[in-house]
Design a protein around this motif. Structure first.
Motif, PDB file in Angstrom:
ATOM      1  N   ALA A  62       1.149  -0.806   0.151  1.00  0.00           N
ATOM      2  CA  ALA A  62       0.303   0.073  -0.410  1.00  0.00           C
ATOM      3  C   ALA A  62       0.586   1.406  -0.101  1.00  0.00           C
ATOM      4  O   ALA A  62       1.692   1.378   0.870  1.00  0.00           O
ATOM      5  N   PRO A  63       0.389   2.400  -0.594  1.00  0.00           N
ATOM      6  CA  PRO A  63       1.367   2.898  -0.734  1.00  0.00           C
ATOM      7  C   PRO A  63       1.531   3.995   0.282  1.00  0.00           C
ATOM      8  O   PRO A  63       0.491   4.576   1.220  1.00  0.00           O
ATOM      9  N   THR A  64       2.912   4.367   1.240  1.00  0.00           N
ATOM     10  CA  THR A  64       2.628   4.980   2.195  1.00  0.00           C
ATOM     11  C   THR A  64       3.936   6.376   1.823  1.00  0.00           C
ATOM     12  O   THR A  64       5.143   5.754   0.831  1.00  0.00           O
ATOM     13  N   VAL A  65       4.225   6.895   2.611  1.00  0.00           N
ATOM     14  CA  VAL A  65       5.406   7.906   2.583  1.00  0.00           C
ATOM     15  C   VAL A  65       6.620   7.358   2.485  1.00  0.00           C
ATOM     16  O   VAL A  65       6.661   7.025   4.553  1.00  0.00           O
ATOM     17  N   VAL A  66       7.496   7.307   2.159  1.00  0.00           N
ATOM     18  CA  VAL A  66       9.025   6.408   2.879  1.00  0.00           C
ATOM     19  C   VAL A  66      10.148   7.736   2.721  1.00  0.00           C
ATOM     20  O   VAL A  66      10.744   6.930   2.002  1.00  0.00           O
ATOM     21  N   GLU A  67      10.578   8.321   2.657  1.00  0.00           N
ATOM     22  CA  GLU A  67      11.723   8.904   2.698  1.00  0.00           C
ATOM     23  C   GLU A  67      12.468   8.903   2.837  1.00  0.00           C
ATOM     24  O   GLU A  67      13.467   8.954   1.825  1.00  0.00           O
ATOM     25  N   ASN A  68      12.708   8.368   3.932  1.00  0.00           N
ATOM     26  CA  ASN A  68      13.549   7.313   4.502  1.00  0.00           C
ATOM     27  C   ASN A  68      14.626   6.578   4.020  1.00  0.00           C
ATOM     28  O   ASN A  68      15.787   5.860   4.196  1.00  0.00           O
ATOM     29  N   GLN A  69      13.676   6.105   2.971  1.00  0.00           N
ATOM     30  CA  GLN A  69      14.060   4.806   2.546  1.00  0.00           C
ATOM     31  C   GLN A  69      14.674   5.116   1.169  1.00  0.00           C
ATOM     32  O   GLN A  69      15.085   3.839   0.013  1.00  0.00           O
ATOM     33  N   LEU A  70      14.866   6.678   0.751  1.00  0.00           N
ATOM     34  CA  LEU A  70      15.136   6.824  -0.984  1.00  0.00           C
ATOM     35  C   LEU A  70      16.239   7.284  -1.101  1.00  0.00           C
ATOM     36  O   LEU A  70      17.179   7.683   0.169  1.00  0.00           O
ATOM     37  N   PHE A  71      16.811   6.775  -2.345  1.00  0.00           N
ATOM     38  CA  PHE A  71      18.768   7.755  -2.114  1.00  0.00           C
ATOM     39  C   PHE A  71      17.937   9.486  -1.860  1.00  0.00           C
ATOM     40  O   PHE A  71      17.325   9.727  -2.542  1.00  0.00           O
ATOM     41  N   PRO A  72      19.214   9.483  -2.355  1.00  0.00           N
ATOM     42  CA  PRO A  72      19.144  11.493  -2.080  1.00  0.00           C
ATOM     43  C   PRO A  72      18.613  12.112  -3.538  1.00  0.00           C
ATOM     44  O   PRO A  72      17.751  12.803  -3.591  1.00  0.00           O
ATOM     45  N   ASP A  73      19.460  11.438  -4.616  1.00  0.00           N
ATOM     46  CA  ASP A  73      18.974  11.163  -6.191  1.00  0.00           C
ATOM     47  C   ASP A  73      17.231  11.364  -6.184  1.00  0.00           C
ATOM     48  O   ASP A  73      16.211  12.176  -6.940  1.00  0.00           O
ATOM     49  N   GLU A  74      16.544  10.408  -5.383  1.00  0.00           N
ATOM     50  CA  GLU A  74      15.193   9.690  -5.287  1.00  0.00           C
ATOM     51  C   GLU A  74      14.086  11.509  -4.922  1.00  0.00           C
ATOM     52  O   GLU A  74      13.400  11.240  -4.959  1.00  0.00           O
ATOM     53  N   GLN A  75      15.075  11.689  -3.557  1.00  0.00           N
ATOM     54  CA  GLN A  75      14.102  12.326  -2.363  1.00  0.00           C
ATOM     55  C   GLN A  75      14.021  13.880  -3.241  1.00  0.00           C
ATOM     56  O   GLN A  75      13.618  14.039  -3.256  1.00  0.00           O
ATOM     57  N   GLN A  76      15.131  14.130  -4.020  1.00  0.00           N
ATOM     58  CA  GLN A  76      15.466  15.134  -4.952  1.00  0.00           C
ATOM     59  C   GLN A  76      14.280  15.202  -6.217  1.00  0.00           C
ATOM     60  O   GLN A  76      13.850  15.791  -6.442  1.00  0.00           O
ATOM     61  N   HIS A  77      14.306  14.351  -6.496  1.00  0.00           N
ATOM     62  CA  HIS A  77      13.177  13.988  -7.709  1.00  0.00           C
ATOM     63  C   HIS A  77      11.551  14.335  -7.585  1.00  0.00           C
ATOM     64  O   HIS A  77      10.900  14.610  -7.991  1.00  0.00           O
ATOM     65  N   ILE A  78      10.916  14.348  -6.057  1.00  0.00           N
ATOM     66  CA  ILE A  78      10.272  14.691  -5.729  1.00  0.00           C
ATOM     67  C   ILE A  78       9.729  15.726  -4.551  1.00  0.00           C
ATOM     68  O   ILE A  78       8.919  15.307  -3.763  1.00  0.00           O
ATOM     69  N   VAL A  79      11.089  16.398  -4.463  1.00  0.00           N
ATOM     70  CA  VAL A  79      10.851  17.106  -3.682  1.00  0.00           C
ATOM     71  C   VAL A  79       9.524  17.661  -3.479  1.00  0.00           C
ATOM     72  O   VAL A  79       9.419  18.577  -2.545  1.00  0.00           O
ATOM     73  N   ARG A  80       9.064  18.471  -4.728  1.00  0.00           N
ATOM     74  CA  ARG A  80       7.961  19.374  -5.088  1.00  0.00           C
ATOM     75  C   ARG A  80       6.736  18.317  -4.837  1.00  0.00           C
ATOM     76  O   ARG A  80       5.386  19.040  -5.388  1.00  0.00           O
TER      77      ARG A  80
END
Length: 265
Positions: A61-79
């Motif tokens: 089920a979709p849930t926010v998992v920011e702490n499990q993403l690579f830095p460039d992935e986090q940047q990709h969806i920051v907005r």
């Protein structure tokens, strides 16, 4: 098609609103994980049974998992809004689990510029997400050239969308059934074409419209195949051999499209 063309990123006015929206979205999704795993008709079980051995399937089920993403992935969806962050992040987490199952190390999975998924060399895969469900299927089998999956809520396709999704011949086929069946059959064709699109795109690198492909559906067997496809060329001669399957259960319609390497003419 949806996975590449209809995803939008909407900026939030402040970081505070991002955090609030993220928390509320995570709370709203916390009860939905049971639906995607818990029964024989769950999306996970349906995908696994249709795709068979050699293709790793991961569903959540979709849930926010920011702490499990690579830095460039986090940047990709920051907005991005919380819903998009949850879908994107959960897909990457599921993909890394699937990569581990086929013997590959975790890596960043930022999409290509055309929004198609980026996989490690030698890997074919597909991502799908809808309300309450995110799924990834991956393989490194040399027997598979293309792979596409799609998951949709099992709700009727809106009547006004049928002409945009279905060819005249497909509309005639739907019209042979009773009113109660037409809505879900329209949604089935929509989902099947999404799966086909994701399967063909890495092979042809061609953006196609819903009317560029016409499908033939075997309801009894739970299968679909390509009846007609508009583009021509050697790649398309191969793509015409895509084999599709579908299942319906746990409030979802699930479709798969697989292009076998041995199906080359």
């Amino acid at each position: 098609m949806k996975e590449f063309l209809l995803v939008t990123v909407v900026p939030l006015p402040s970081q505070g609103q991002t955090e609030c929206s993220t928390a509320l979205y995570g709370l709203a999704q916390s009860m939905e994980d049971r639906d995607v795993h818990s029964s024989q008709n769950s999306p996970e079980q349906m995908l696994t049974s249709m795709l068979g051995p050699g293709i790793a399937v991961e569903v959540a089920a979709p849930t926010v998992v920011e702490n499990q993403l690579f830095p460039d992935e986090q940047q990709h969806i920051v907005r991005a809004v919380a819903k998009r962050q949850a879908e994107f992040g959960t897909a990457r987490v599921c993909a890394r689990r699937a990569l581990a199952r086929i013997g590959m190390a975790p890596c960043s999975l930022v999409p290509h510029q055309d929004r198609s998924p980026r996989w490690p060399p030698g890997v074919r895969g597909s991502i799908s997400h809808t309300q309450g469900c995110c799924a990834v299927a991956l393989t490194r089998s040399p027997d598979v050239t293309g792979l596409g999956i799609d998951i949709e809520e099992d709700t009727p396709l809106q009547r006004e969308l049928v002409p945009a999704i279905c060819t005249p011949e497909e509309q005639q086929w739907i019209g042979r059934f009773g009113e109660d069946a037409r809505g879900w059959l329209g949604k089935l064709l929509f989902s099947a074409k999404e799966a086909f699109y994701k399967c063909q795109y890495p092979v042809t690198r061609t953006v196609i419209d819903f009317h560029d492909v016409q499908l033939s559906v075997d309801l009894a067997a739970g299968e679909f195949s390509v009846a007609k496809v508009r583009p021509n060329g050697s790649s398309w001669d191969h793509v015409r051999h895509v084999a599709g399957k579908f299942r319906r259960g746990s409030r979802f319609i699930v479709t798969t499209a697989v292009l076998a390497a041995t199906s080359k003419p």
